[in-house]
Design an enzyme around this catalytic site. Structure first.
Site, PDB file in Angstrom:
ATOM      1  N   CYS A   1       0.834  -1.208   0.000  1.00  0.00           N
ATOM      2  CA  CYS A   1       0.000   0.000   0.000  1.00  0.00           C
ATOM      3  C   CYS A   1       0.871   1.261   0.000  1.00  0.00           C
ATOM      4  O   CYS A   1       1.508   1.579   1.004  1.00  0.00           O
ATOM      5  CB  CYS A   1      -0.913  -0.045   1.227  1.00  0.00           C
ATOM      6  SG  CYS A   1      -1.730   1.503   1.619  1.00  0.00           S
TER       7      CYS A   1
ATOM      8  N   CYS B   1       0.013   3.924   2.600  1.00  0.00           N
ATOM      9  CA  CYS B   1       0.415   3.457   3.939  1.00  0.00           C
ATOM     10  C   CYS B   1       1.880   3.805   4.189  1.00  0.00           C
ATOM     11  O   CYS B   1       2.245   4.269   5.273  1.00  0.00           O
ATOM     12  CB  CYS B   1       0.231   1.949   4.074  1.00  0.00           C
ATOM     13  SG  CYS B   1      -1.473   1.402   3.880  1.00  0.00           S
TER      14      CYS B   1
END
Length: 111
Positions: free
Chosen positions: A33, A36
């Site tokens: 991600c 993230c």
């Protein structure tokens, strides 16, 4: 200041998060991600600067049970837990200043 955040798993989530004496921000994230990874340094900095809140990272690929239990559909999702309950949810990557604004009431304002 690496290492200011704590890692949790499905197995120790209750101990590290739900039974905590102070507010806990849980970062539901995954290796793949991008957003993230973008917010990780901000979370490390907040963890280092604000001992009044614990910042816990939970990898949803390795720990799908907890993510499913709390209905995490997109990441990054940041849940703030207090007394074992979710009291705030922040979804998506934000700059550190915006995260701190979202965490007002849980972190002390720094001059």
């Amino acid at each position: 200041m690496a290492g200011a955040t704590v890692t949790a798993t499905d197995a120790d989530f209750e101990e590290k998060v739900l039974k905590s004496e102070k507010p806990v921000l849980v970062d539901f994230w995954a290796e793949w991600c991008g957003p993230c990874r973008q917010i990780a340094p901000s979370l490390e900095a907040i963890a280092a600067e604000h001992p009044e809140i614990t910042i816990v990272k939970l990898n949803i690929d390795e720990n799908p049970g907890t993510a499913a239990k709390y209905g995490v559909m997109s990441i990054p999702t940041l849940n703030v837990y207090q007394d074992g309950e979710v009291v705030k949810t922040i979804v998506g990557a934000k700059p550190k200043a915006a995260l701190l604004r979202d965490l007002e009431g849980f972190v002390e304002a720094k001059a």
